[in-house]
Design an enzyme around this catalytic site. Structure first.
Site, short mmCIF file in Angstrom:
data_model
loop_
_atom_site.label_atom_id
_atom_site.label_comp_id
_atom_site.label_asym_id
_atom_site.label_seq_id
_atom_site.Cartn_x
_atom_site.Cartn_y
_atom_site.Cartn_z
CB ALA A 84 4.53 -2.98 2.57
CB THR A 126 2.56 4.77 -1.27
OG1 THR A 126 2.11 4.99 -2.61
CG2 THR A 126 1.36 4.29 -0.46
CG ASP A 127 2.23 8.66 -5.13
OD1 ASP A 127 2.00 7.44 -5.02
OD2 ASP A 127 2.63 9.17 -6.20
CD GLU A 128 -0.65 3.33 -5.50
OE1 GLU A 128 -1.58 2.61 -5.12
OE2 GLU A 128 0.13 3.00 -6.42
CE1 TYR A 151 1.13 -0.86 -1.05
CE2 TYR A 151 0.38 0.85 -2.57
CZ TYR A 151 1.35 0.33 -1.74
OH TYR A 151 2.55 0.98 -1.58
CE LYS A 155 2.85 1.65 2.51
NZ LYS A 155 4.03 1.00 3.14
CG ASN A 180 4.28 4.76 -9.64
OD1 ASN A 180 3.50 5.55 -9.12
ND2 ASN A 180 3.90 3.61 -10.14
P1 NAD Z 1 8.53 -5.10 -2.43
O1 NAD Z 1 7.22 -5.80 -2.58
O2 NAD Z 1 9.54 -5.18 -3.52
O3 NAD Z 1 9.27 -5.59 -1.09
C1 NAD Z 1 8.59 -5.79 0.11
C2 NAD Z 1 9.54 -6.53 1.05
O4 NAD Z 1 8.85 -6.69 2.31
C3 NAD Z 1 9.88 -7.93 0.56
O5 NAD Z 1 11.26 -8.18 0.74
C4 NAD Z 1 9.07 -8.85 1.46
O6 NAD Z 1 9.67 -10.13 1.66
C5 NAD Z 1 9.03 -8.04 2.74
N1 NAD Z 1 7.87 -8.38 3.59
C6 NAD Z 1 6.58 -8.52 3.22
N2 NAD Z 1 5.82 -8.85 4.27
C7 NAD Z 1 6.66 -8.90 5.35
C8 NAD Z 1 6.46 -9.17 6.73
N3 NAD Z 1 5.25 -9.46 7.22
N4 NAD Z 1 7.52 -9.14 7.55
C9 NAD Z 1 8.78 -8.85 7.06
N5 NAD Z 1 9.01 -8.59 5.77
C10 NAD Z 1 7.96 -8.61 4.91
O7 NAD Z 1 8.15 -3.58 -2.12
P2 NAD Z 1 8.89 -2.24 -2.56
O8 NAD Z 1 8.42 -1.85 -3.89
O9 NAD Z 1 10.32 -2.38 -2.28
O10 NAD Z 1 8.24 -1.22 -1.50
C11 NAD Z 1 8.83 -1.03 -0.22
C12 NAD Z 1 7.97 -0.05 0.56
O11 NAD Z 1 7.89 1.18 -0.14
C13 NAD Z 1 6.54 -0.52 0.77
O12 NAD Z 1 6.15 -0.15 2.07
C14 NAD Z 1 5.74 0.25 -0.27
O13 NAD Z 1 4.43 0.47 0.17
C15 NAD Z 1 6.53 1.53 -0.34
N6 NAD Z 1 6.49 2.25 -1.63
C16 NAD Z 1 6.79 1.60 -2.79
C17 NAD Z 1 6.82 2.33 -3.98
C18 NAD Z 1 7.15 1.67 -5.31
O14 NAD Z 1 7.03 2.31 -6.35
N7 NAD Z 1 7.59 0.42 -5.34
C19 NAD Z 1 6.53 3.70 -3.98
C20 NAD Z 1 6.21 4.32 -2.76
C21 NAD Z 1 6.22 3.59 -1.59
O1 DAU Z 2 2.67 5.49 -6.47
C1 DAU Z 2 3.42 4.65 -5.63
C2 DAU Z 2 3.01 3.21 -5.85
O2 DAU Z 2 3.51 2.85 -7.12
C3 DAU Z 2 3.52 2.27 -4.78
O3 DAU Z 2 2.93 2.61 -3.54
C4 DAU Z 2 3.21 0.81 -5.12
O4 DAU Z 2 3.80 -0.05 -4.17
C5 DAU Z 2 3.77 0.51 -6.48
O5 DAU Z 2 3.40 -0.79 -6.87
C6 DAU Z 2 3.25 1.52 -7.52
O6 DAU Z 2 1.83 1.34 -7.75
P1 DAU Z 2 1.20 1.40 -9.22
O7 DAU Z 2 -0.09 0.68 -9.20
O8 DAU Z 2 1.20 2.79 -9.75
O9 DAU Z 2 2.35 0.57 -10.03
P2 DAU Z 2 2.26 -0.54 -11.17
O10 DAU Z 2 3.64 -0.73 -11.65
O11 DAU Z 2 1.48 -1.73 -10.75
O12 DAU Z 2 1.43 0.20 -12.32
C7 DAU Z 2 1.89 1.42 -12.87
C8 DAU Z 2 0.90 1.83 -13.95
O13 DAU Z 2 0.97 0.90 -15.03
C9 DAU Z 2 -0.55 1.80 -13.49
O14 DAU Z 2 -1.26 2.85 -14.14
C10 DAU Z 2 -1.07 0.46 -13.98
C11 DAU Z 2 -0.30 0.26 -15.28
N1 DAU Z 2 0.00 -1.15 -15.65
C12 DAU Z 2 0.61 -1.94 -14.74
C13 DAU Z 2 0.91 -3.25 -15.04
C14 DAU Z 2 1.57 -4.15 -14.02
C15 DAU Z 2 -0.31 -1.61 -16.92
O15 DAU Z 2 -0.85 -0.87 -17.78
N2 DAU Z 2 -0.02 -2.91 -17.22
C16 DAU Z 2 0.57 -3.77 -16.33
O16 DAU Z 2 0.78 -4.96 -16.67
#
Ligand code: NAD
Ligand code: DAU
Length: 337
Positions: A84, A126-128, A151, A155, A180
């Site tokens: 994603a 995601t919870d979002e 985003y 999702k 998160n």
């Molecule tokens: P990330 O951005 O770190 O990694 C995404 C990966 O997907 C990368 O390796 C990228 O190269 C690959 N990718 C992107 N587009 C692609 C495509 N078209 N084909 C093949 N590969 C592709 O993301 P993450 O934080 O590891 O999140 C992984 C999954 O979990 C996502 O679906 C995200 O929505 C979900 N998620 C993330 C969080 C979080 O806090 N990071 C929380 C809940 C759910």
């Molecule tokens: O809840 C799950 C989601 O958590 C996932 O689906 C997303 O992929 C993941 O990116 C994350 O989303 P958030 O928007 O919550 O994460 P982020 O780390 O971008 O931001 C977390 C909180 O911190 C949010 O309230 C915004 C704030 N923030 C973020 C950044 C990057 C700041 O205050 N300053 C910053 O520079």
């Protein structure tokens, strides 16, 4: 042998999942399809690239012929879709790629899964998708979807498609909706690694708005064990919330990082807020706990220390990811704030 197709397995959570499966599931072959966008990084898998049960394939989930070939060639029986575009801020400045990958790419995977009779499709969501909470309450699996950012809208669209493929075509599926994540190998565009990297380098810590936005933090390894548990044990058609019961305002997390690194609070800089910023997320994970007997293995206090120590000991990994394009990204995203 169980053969699974993991997509996005070079990203943050996907690479942690691949590492966990290879280390802990000796009967599982992992085919890892990843486009290697800015967020995909083969250094996340360095010791596992030549592993006999790991086949890395550089490609796009939207490439139907490639996905079908991989399913046939490796006799894939389950797909776990992590791939994603994952960063909310990037979805505000450029939403199109989020539709291409998160919606159309997922549709391509679903069509291949249906046509090749895949036995389970796990969508990592995601919870979002539930939108934002006020000061009370938690998201349950029954909470109506109400996404607020491009985003989360992409999702939620993918979640609807997964359910529709289950309902219409009988595709066996599960959806996990996690809060998160934090931990090793997270790209420093997200809050925790960005703040660690800036603090280590004595750079300002950009806090959006009043810093009192609340997120529910889960250690990445615990998210990975939850997904594996779903793949192994969940009945088809079930959706599971995954969370760590660790609600924290952003400022509390940032102050903890400064404290652990021995840096002053004066590095905190309040900047212009994220448009449409969701105020609070909180997950009710009781279905995962009661029905699948899953539990997080660490508290936030343990996990955040492990995470900071990992970044402090992996300076080459960090230096490599913040070179080049990251500098341009940072300049564009933060200079006007
Ligand atoms: P990330 O951005 O770190 O990694 C995404 C990966 O997907 C990368 O390796 C990228 O190269 C690959 N990718 C992107 N587009 C692609 C495509 N078209 N084909 C093949 N590969 C592709 O993301 P993450 O934080 O590891 O999140 C992984 C999954 O979990 C996502 O679906 C995200 O929505 C979900 N998620 C993330 C969080 C979080 O806090 N990071 C929380 C809940 C759910
Ligand atoms: O809840 C799950 C989601 O958590 C996932 O689906 C997303 O992929 C993941 O990116 C994350 O989303 P958030 O928007 O919550 O994460 P982020 O780390 O971008 O931001 C977390 C909180 O911190 C949010 O309230 C915004 C704030 N923030 C973020 C950044 C990057 C700041 O205050 N300053 C910053 O520079």
């Amino acid at each position: 042998m169980r053969n699974i197709l993991v997509t996005g397995g070079a990203g943050f959570i996907g690479s942690n999942f691949v590492r966990m499966v290879l280390a802990e599931q000796p009967d599982c072959l992992v085919v890892n399809l990843d486009k290697l966008t800015y967020a995909g990084n083969l250094e996340n898998l360095a010791e596992y690239l030549e592993h006999e049960r790991h086949k890395f394939v550089h490609g796009d989930i939207g490439d139907a012929a490639l996905v079908e070939r991989l399913i046939d060639e490796y006799a894939i029986d389950a797909i776990v879709n992590f791939a994603a575009e994952s960063h909310v801020d990037r979805s505000i400045t450029g939403p199109k790629i989020f539709i291409d990958t998160n919606v159309s790419g997922t549709l391509t995977l679903l069509e291949a899964a249906r046509d090749k009779n895949i036995s389970r499709f796990v969508q990592v969501s995601t919870d979002e998708v539930y939108g934002s909470l006020g000061s009370e309450g938690m998201f349950t699996e029954q909470t109506p979807l109400s996404p607020n950012s491009p985003y989360s809208a992409s999702k939620a669209s993918a979640d609807h498609l997964v359910c529709a493929f289950g309902h219409t075509f009988g595709l066996p599926y599960n959806i996990t909706r996690c809060s998160n994540n934090y931990g090793q190998y997270q790209f420093p565009e997200k809050l925790i690694p960005l703040m660690i990297n800036n603090a280590v380098n004595d750079k300002d810590l950009p806090v959006y708005g009043d810093g009192m936005y609340v997120r529910d933090w889960l250690y990445v390894y615990d998210h990975c064990t939850a997904i594996w548990r779903v793949l192994e044990k969940a009945p088809s058609g079930e959706i599971y919330n995954v969370g760590g019961c660790n609600e924290k305002p952003n400022l509390e997390v940032i102050r903890l990082i400064l404290d652990h690194l021995g840096k002053p609070d004066s590095l905190i800089k309040y900047v212009k807020d994220r448009p449409g910023h969701d105020r609070r997320y909180a997950i009710d994970a009781s279905k995962m706990i009661d029905e699948l007997d899953w539990r997080p293995s660490v508290t936030f206090e343990e996990g955040i220390v492990k995470t900071m120590d990992w970044y402090l000991s992996n300076t080459t990994w960090l230096a490599n990811v913040v070179s080049g394009d990251y500098q341009k990204y940072y300049e564009t995203m933060y200079s006007g704030r």
